[in-house]
Design a protein around this motif. Structure first.
Motif, PDB file in Angstrom:
ATOM      1  N   ASN A 161       0.835  -1.203   0.000  1.00 11.37           N
ATOM      2  CA  ASN A 161       0.000   0.000   0.000  1.00 11.37           C
ATOM      3  C   ASN A 161       0.871   1.255   0.000  1.00 11.37           C
ATOM      4  O   ASN A 161       1.880   1.328   0.704  1.00 11.37           O
ATOM      5  N   ILE A 209       1.708   3.071  -5.170  1.00  6.98           N
ATOM      6  CA  ILE A 209       0.999   3.659  -6.310  1.00  6.98           C
ATOM      7  C   ILE A 209      -0.198   4.432  -5.765  1.00  6.98           C
ATOM      8  O   ILE A 209      -0.838   4.015  -4.796  1.00  6.98           O
ATOM      9  N   ALA A 266      -4.496   2.834  -8.724  1.00  4.08           N
ATOM     10  CA  ALA A 266      -4.819   1.549  -8.118  1.00  4.08           C
ATOM     11  C   ALA A 266      -6.277   1.169  -8.357  1.00  4.08           C
ATOM     12  O   ALA A 266      -6.589   0.010  -8.649  1.00  4.08           O
ATOM     13  N   ALA A 310      -7.821  -1.956 -10.446  1.00  2.00           N
ATOM     14  CA  ALA A 310      -8.747  -2.866  -9.776  1.00  2.00           C
ATOM     15  C   ALA A 310      -9.940  -3.168 -10.677  1.00  2.00           C
ATOM     16  O   ALA A 310     -10.390  -4.316 -10.787  1.00  2.00           O
ATOM     17  N   MET A 322      -3.713  -2.371  -3.222  1.00  2.00           N
ATOM     18  CA  MET A 322      -2.922  -2.591  -4.431  1.00  2.00           C
ATOM     19  C   MET A 322      -3.251  -3.917  -5.109  1.00  2.00           C
ATOM     20  O   MET A 322      -2.571  -4.331  -6.045  1.00  2.00           O
ATOM     21  N   LEU A 353      -3.538  -4.015  -8.866  1.00  2.00           N
ATOM     22  CA  LEU A 353      -2.238  -3.881  -9.530  1.00  2.00           C
ATOM     23  C   LEU A 353      -1.490  -5.212  -9.524  1.00  2.00           C
ATOM     24  O   LEU A 353      -0.933  -5.632 -10.550  1.00  2.00           O
ATOM     25  N   ASN A 354      -1.468  -5.866  -8.378  1.00  2.72           N
ATOM     26  CA  ASN A 354      -0.755  -7.136  -8.277  1.00  2.72           C
ATOM     27  C   ASN A 354      -1.396  -8.227  -9.126  1.00  2.72           C
ATOM     28  O   ASN A 354      -0.700  -9.022  -9.758  1.00  2.72           O
ATOM     29  N   GLN A 368       3.045   0.890 -14.151  1.00  4.97           N
ATOM     30  CA  GLN A 368       2.119   1.393 -13.136  1.00  4.97           C
ATOM     31  C   GLN A 368       2.765   2.485 -12.290  1.00  4.97           C
ATOM     32  O   GLN A 368       2.115   3.476 -11.946  1.00  4.97           O
ATOM     33  N   TYR A 369       4.034   2.315 -11.973  1.00  2.00           N
ATOM     34  CA  TYR A 369       4.740   3.330 -11.197  1.00  2.00           C
ATOM     35  C   TYR A 369       4.864   4.628 -12.000  1.00  2.00           C
ATOM     36  O   TYR A 369       4.748   5.727 -11.444  1.00  2.00           O
TER      37      TYR A 369
END
Length: 238
Positions: free
Chosen positions: A10, A13, A18, A22, A111, A114-115, A167-168
């Motif tokens: 967490n 991002i 995020a 999702a 997150m 994202l993962n 994403q970053y």
């Protein structure tokens, strides 16, 4: 001493990015459920459970990469894609990520999208996009199957790691020590090494299963050359 969690923690991002991922992950997983239902049968359903359990175990091997809560680990997308297919495989990896985040605190709950996008969706898709042509080009023997598993696992790990870099770039909030190019270089370099380990594990596992029960290897059943019989194993893949 700081405890690094698996996956993206967490705060790495920002919230809008995020949330967007999702929604993307939820939509993609819905598609996986709809397509995966066509593949589920008496062989695939129990195999999916075994694959999820195995991936959960290997993802416990954790390698710290950066100092702000980002770590590297085995992912399992290629293994899942080869044994249960891309649709069910992505679901297996996603279930593992959800359990890790909610029960064990591995990766931030905020997150999770994202993962799931990086590890379950991008990783599995990248692997299967290589598995399909490689299995049609390489001989149907343990060597060909092992090369397919190794290459697809290695590439999928690196591609999934680059997903985090993207994403970053979109919404990174934490200083990870350098510019985007440096971050990409760090992620690729470390995940190349992780990918080699994952490739060896994936190749060994898939070849072992194929020698004993080739009918349980999704890729061998579905990605057969035209006008040939289904592959069989008598002391090896042929």
């Amino acid at each position: 001493m700081e405890t690094l969690a698996m996956h993206i923690s967490n705060g790495i991002i920002n919230g809008p990015v995020a949330a967007a991922f999702a929604v993307l992950a939820l939509a993609a997983l819905t598609l996986c459920v709809l397509r995966g239902r066509r593949d589920l049968d008496d062989r695939l359903a129990p195999m999916a459970g075994l694959v999820a359990a195995f991936i959960f175990a290997v993802q416990m091997i954790n390698f710290p990469i950066l100092t702000a809560g980002v770590s590297g680990h085995l992912m399992g997308g290629a293994l899942a894609a080869m044994l249960v297919g891309p649709w069910v495989g992505a679901l297996c990896v996603a279930v593992v990520l959800v359990v890790q985040a909610l029960v064990f605190g591995d990766g931030g709950v905020a997150m999770l999208g994202l993962n799931i996008t990086n590890i379950a969706l991008i990783g599995t898709a990248a692997a299967y996009l290589l598995i399909a042509p490689l299995l049609r080009l390489l001989p149907r023997n343990p060597t060909g199957l092992g090369i397919t598993a190794f290459v697809s696992a290695l590439v999928s790990v690196v591609v999934a790691a680059l997903g985090f870099v993207g994403q970053y770039w979109l919404g990174g909030t934490t200083d990870l020590g350098g510019n985007l190019t440096g971050l990409a270089g760090t992620m690729v370099g470390v995940h190349l090494l992780i990918g080699i380990g994952e490739g060896l594990i994936t190749a060994t596992t898939v070849v072992t299963v194929a020698k004993v029960r080739p009918d349980l290897v999704y890729a061998l059943r579905r990605l057969r050359p035209h006008a040939t019989a289904a592959p069989s194993v008598t002391g090896g893949v042929r």
